[in-house]
Design a protein around this motif. Structure first.
Motif, PDB file in Angstrom:
ATOM      1  N   TYR A   1      11.342  16.183   5.204  1.00 31.13           N
ATOM      2  CA  TYR A   1      10.343  17.835   5.117  1.00 31.13           C
ATOM      3  C   TYR A   1      11.459  18.291   4.822  1.00 31.13           C
ATOM      4  O   TYR A   1      12.297  18.654   4.883  1.00 31.13           O
ATOM      5  N   ASP A   2      11.149  19.662   4.056  1.00 34.86           N
ATOM      6  CA  ASP A   2      11.978  20.450   3.469  1.00 34.86           C
ATOM      7  C   ASP A   2      12.610  21.480   4.543  1.00 34.86           C
ATOM      8  O   ASP A   2      11.190  22.502   4.767  1.00 34.86           O
ATOM      9  N   LEU A   3      13.353  21.852   4.753  1.00 33.36           N
ATOM     10  CA  LEU A   3      13.267  22.520   6.508  1.00 33.36           C
ATOM     11  C   LEU A   3      14.726  23.958   5.675  1.00 33.36           C
ATOM     12  O   LEU A   3      15.673  23.348   5.917  1.00 33.36           O
ATOM     13  N   PRO A   4      14.236  25.193   5.971  1.00 35.97           N
ATOM     14  CA  PRO A   4      15.556  25.528   5.898  1.00 35.97           C
ATOM     15  C   PRO A   4      16.113  25.969   6.850  1.00 35.97           C
ATOM     16  O   PRO A   4      15.463  26.183   8.312  1.00 35.97           O
ATOM     17  N   GLN A   5      18.092  26.000   6.914  1.00 35.25           N
ATOM     18  CA  GLN A   5      18.496  26.343   7.615  1.00 35.25           C
ATOM     19  C   GLN A   5      18.315  26.726   8.830  1.00 35.25           C
ATOM     20  O   GLN A   5      18.480  26.903  10.106  1.00 35.25           O
ATOM     21  N   GLU A   6      18.084  28.754   8.487  1.00 34.83           N
ATOM     22  CA  GLU A   6      17.912  29.386   9.281  1.00 34.83           C
ATOM     23  C   GLU A   6      16.748  28.375  10.615  1.00 34.83           C
ATOM     24  O   GLU A   6      16.609  29.986  11.679  1.00 34.83           O
ATOM     25  N   LEU A   7      15.846  28.351  10.521  1.00 32.39           N
ATOM     26  CA  LEU A   7      15.310  27.870  11.165  1.00 32.39           C
ATOM     27  C   LEU A   7      15.492  26.975  12.074  1.00 32.39           C
ATOM     28  O   LEU A   7      14.657  26.551  13.564  1.00 32.39           O
ATOM     29  N   ILE A   8      17.020  26.219  12.447  1.00 31.01           N
ATOM     30  CA  ILE A   8      17.127  25.592  13.197  1.00 31.01           C
ATOM     31  C   ILE A   8      17.587  26.231  14.167  1.00 31.01           C
ATOM     32  O   ILE A   8      18.885  27.474  14.263  1.00 31.01           O
ATOM     33  N   ALA A   9      16.963  26.387  15.720  1.00 27.61           N
ATOM     34  CA  ALA A   9      17.654  27.191  16.411  1.00 27.61           C
ATOM     35  C   ALA A   9      19.086  26.757  17.278  1.00 27.61           C
ATOM     36  O   ALA A   9      19.114  25.478  17.124  1.00 27.61           O
ATOM     37  N   GLN A  10      19.431  28.533  17.677  1.00 26.26           N
ATOM     38  CA  GLN A  10      20.914  28.169  17.784  1.00 26.26           C
ATOM     39  C   GLN A  10      20.964  28.701  19.332  1.00 26.26           C
ATOM     40  O   GLN A  10      22.432  27.990  20.270  1.00 26.26           O
ATOM     41  N   GLU A  65       4.487  21.594   8.104  1.00 27.11           N
ATOM     42  CA  GLU A  65       4.937  22.452   6.412  1.00 27.11           C
ATOM     43  C   GLU A  65       4.523  23.841   7.181  1.00 27.11           C
ATOM     44  O   GLU A  65       4.672  24.727   7.106  1.00 27.11           O
ATOM     45  N   GLU A  66       2.974  23.444   8.205  1.00 24.53           N
ATOM     46  CA  GLU A  66       2.781  24.936   8.595  1.00 24.53           C
ATOM     47  C   GLU A  66       3.612  25.525   9.516  1.00 24.53           C
ATOM     48  O   GLU A  66       3.946  26.526   9.709  1.00 24.53           O
ATOM     49  N   ALA A  67       4.397  25.100  10.344  1.00 23.91           N
ATOM     50  CA  ALA A  67       5.121  24.891  11.047  1.00 23.91           C
ATOM     51  C   ALA A  67       7.162  25.849  10.203  1.00 23.91           C
ATOM     52  O   ALA A  67       7.742  26.831  10.622  1.00 23.91           O
ATOM     53  N   VAL A  68       6.576  25.284   9.254  1.00 22.04           N
ATOM     54  CA  VAL A  68       8.094  26.005   8.644  1.00 22.04           C
ATOM     55  C   VAL A  68       7.177  27.314   8.490  1.00 22.04           C
ATOM     56  O   VAL A  68       8.313  28.657   7.902  1.00 22.04           O
ATOM     57  N   ARG A  69       6.440  26.823   7.592  1.00 27.26           N
ATOM     58  CA  ARG A  69       5.661  28.652   6.918  1.00 27.26           C
ATOM     59  C   ARG A  69       5.733  29.723   8.200  1.00 27.26           C
ATOM     60  O   ARG A  69       5.946  30.905   7.964  1.00 27.26           O
ATOM     61  N   GLU A  70       5.038  29.030   8.912  1.00 26.52           N
ATOM     62  CA  GLU A  70       5.208  29.943  10.211  1.00 26.52           C
ATOM     63  C   GLU A  70       6.861  30.254  11.230  1.00 26.52           C
ATOM     64  O   GLU A  70       6.418  31.191  12.075  1.00 26.52           O
ATOM     65  N   ARG A  71       7.710  30.076  10.206  1.00 20.94           N
ATOM     66  CA  ARG A  71       8.591  30.619  10.660  1.00 20.94           C
ATOM     67  C   ARG A  71       9.141  30.084  12.140  1.00 20.94           C
ATOM     68  O   ARG A  71       9.583  30.790  13.290  1.00 20.94           O
ATOM     69  N   TYR A  72       8.821  29.175  12.527  1.00 16.14           N
ATOM     70  CA  TYR A  72       8.763  28.162  13.884  1.00 16.14           C
ATOM     71  C   TYR A  72      10.334  27.847  13.931  1.00 16.14           C
ATOM     72  O   TYR A  72      10.929  27.444  13.177  1.00 16.14           O
ATOM     73  N   ARG A  73      10.670  28.230  14.857  1.00 14.92           N
ATOM     74  CA  ARG A  73      12.317  27.556  15.799  1.00 14.92           C
ATOM     75  C   ARG A  73      12.434  25.767  15.931  1.00 14.92           C
ATOM     76  O   ARG A  73      11.818  25.417  16.542  1.00 14.92           O
TER      77      ARG A  73
END
Length: 341
Positions: free
Chosen positions: A8-17, A322-330
Motif C-alpha cells: 500500500y502507498d504510505l506518505p512519508q510524513e505519516l510515519i510517527a517519529q 487506505e482509510e487510515a492513510v486518508r484520515e492521516r493516522y500515524r
C-alpha cells in the motif's frame, strides 16, 4: 499469494517519529473483521469494546539498550553493534556495521574499554558471534553504554528510554518493543481490570527478524527467524478459563498473538511451556486461540501485515489501511492503533 498483494502507498510524513505525551491518547481504528465496518476512536476507548470475563493478553518482554558503538582495537575504526540473541558464556549473536571490519578475531572496545568484545564466529546472514569481557554486571554496563535500538524509519533521537518500553515490561531480552502495548497506561489497565477483564502475561523476546523484509514474491516461501517465548501455568489458566467460559481472548500485539498460537494445541487450549517459535501467520491460517487483536499499523509487504490480514481478511485490512492513510493516522512503532474485534 504474492508479497506484492500486501503493498500500500504510505506518505512519508505519516510515519510517527516521536511518542505522544499521553500514551493512551493515540487514535484507535476499530475494524469489525466480519463486516469490514470501521469506527474512529481514541485508544482509551478500547475499554468499551471489552466485556467482563474477557482476557487481554500482553507481552511483558523488556527491550534492552541493544545498540552499542565501539572502536576496533588497533585501528580505532568505528563499529556499530546490535545485540540480537543471548547465548551461553557471555556470547551474543549480533548484527555488525560495517561487517567487513568484523572478521573472526576482531577485538572491539566500548566505553573506553569498560566493555570489550571479540568476534568468534560468523553465522547466518553474516551475523557475528561476539564474546564479551567486562567487570561487574553486564546489564548495568549495557544500561550505561547502550542505546535503544529504534527501527530505521525513526530518525529522531528518543529523549526518554522508557517511552520505548510498555508500562508492564518486565523480562529483559528484546531487540525491539512489542509496540501495540505502548498505548497502555497504568490507569487504563486499572480501568480494564475494574470492568472484570482479566489480563494475562506472556513473554516473547522480539528479534529483528520480525521486521526483516519479505524478499520472496511467493509468500509461502518466506522463513521467519525464531524467537524465544515463555507461557507460565497461571497465565495459561487465565486464558483457557476465558475460552471455556465462552469469553473472548484479545491479544495485545502480533508478538502475543504468535506466542499464543505457538503454545496452543489443536483443541485451542494454551499449554504452559517455553521454547523457540518461527511461526509464520498469513491468510489461510486458522487461529486456534485469539478472537481479537490490538495492533499498530504495519509496513507494506511485511509479515505483520500478512498476520493481521489472516485475522480480518486481506480485503478488509487493505481497505482499513487506505482509510487510515486518508484520515492521516500515524503509522508504525510510535503511531496509532487498530482494534480487530
Amino acid at each position: 499469494m504474492k508479497t506484492s498483494d500486501f503493498y500500500y502507498d504510505l506518505p512519508q510524513e505519516l510515519i510517527a517519529q516521536d511518542p505522544l505525551e499521553d500514551r493512551s491518547a493515540s487514535r484507535l481504528l476499530h475494524l469489525d473483521p466480519l463486516t469490514g465496518e470501521i469506527e474512529h476512536r481514541i485508544f482509551k476507548d478500547v475499554v468499551q469494546y471489552l466485556n467482563p470475563g474477557d482476557c487481554l493478553v500482553v507481552n511483558d518482554t523488556r527491550v534492552i539498550p541493544a545498540r552499542l558503538y565501539g572502536t576496533k582495537e588497533g585501528t580505532e575504526a568505528g563499529i556499530e553493534i546490535l545485540l540480537l540473541k543471548r547465548k551461553p558464556d557471555d556470547v551474543w549473536e549480533t548484527l555488525v556495521k560495517p561487517g567487513k571490519k568484523a572478521k573472526i578475531g576482531t577485538k572491539i572496545s566500548f566505553g573506553d574499554g569498560i566493555l570489550r568484545g571479540e568476534v568468534i564466529d560468523i553465522v547466518e546472514e553474516g551475523n557475528r558471534l561476539i564474546r564479551f569481557t567486562y567487570d561487574g554486571i553486564f546489564e548495568e554496563i549495557l544500561d550505561r553504554l547502550g542505546e535503544m535500538p529504534l527501527p530505521p524509519y525513526i530518525t529522531h533521537k528518543l529523549q526518554d528510554k522508557e517511552r520505548y518500553q510498555t508500562v508492564y515490561a518486565k523480562h529483559e531480552g528484546s531487540a525491539a518493543a512489542p509496540t501495540a502495548g505502548l498505548h497502555f497506561t497504568e490507569p487504563l489497565l486499572e480501568e480494564i481490570k475494574k470492568k472484570g477483564v482479566h489480563i494475562a502475561h506472556v513473554t516473547l523476546h522480539v528479534g529483528l527478524g520480525t521486521f526483516r523484509p519479505v524478499k520472496v514474491e511467493d509468500v509461502t516461501q518466506h522463513h521467519m527467524h525464531s524467537e524465544y517465548y515463555v507461557v507460565e501455568e497461571e497465565q495459561a489458566k487465565l486464558i483457557n478459563d476465558a475460552k471455556k467460559r465462552g469469553n473472548k481472548v484479545i491479544s495485545v500485539g502480533t508478538t502475543s498473538c504468535r506466542t499464543l498460537e505457538s503454545a496452543a494445541g489443536e483443541d485451542g487450549m494454551v499449554r504452559a511451556q517455553s521454547g523457540w517459535t518461527d511461526i509464520f501467520i498469513y491468510p489461510g491460517y486458522q487461529f486456534k486461540v485469539i478472537d481479537g487483536l490490538i495492533t499498530n499499523f504495519h509496513l507494506p509487504e511485511s509479515t505483520l501485515l500478512m498476520l493481521v490480514s489472516a485475522l480480518a481478511g486481506k480485503q478488509h485490512i487493505m481497505a482499513a489501511y487506505e482509510e487510515a492513510v486518508r484520515e492521516r493516522y500515524r503509522f508504525f512503532s510510535f503511531g496509532d492503533a487498530m482494534l480487530i474485534l
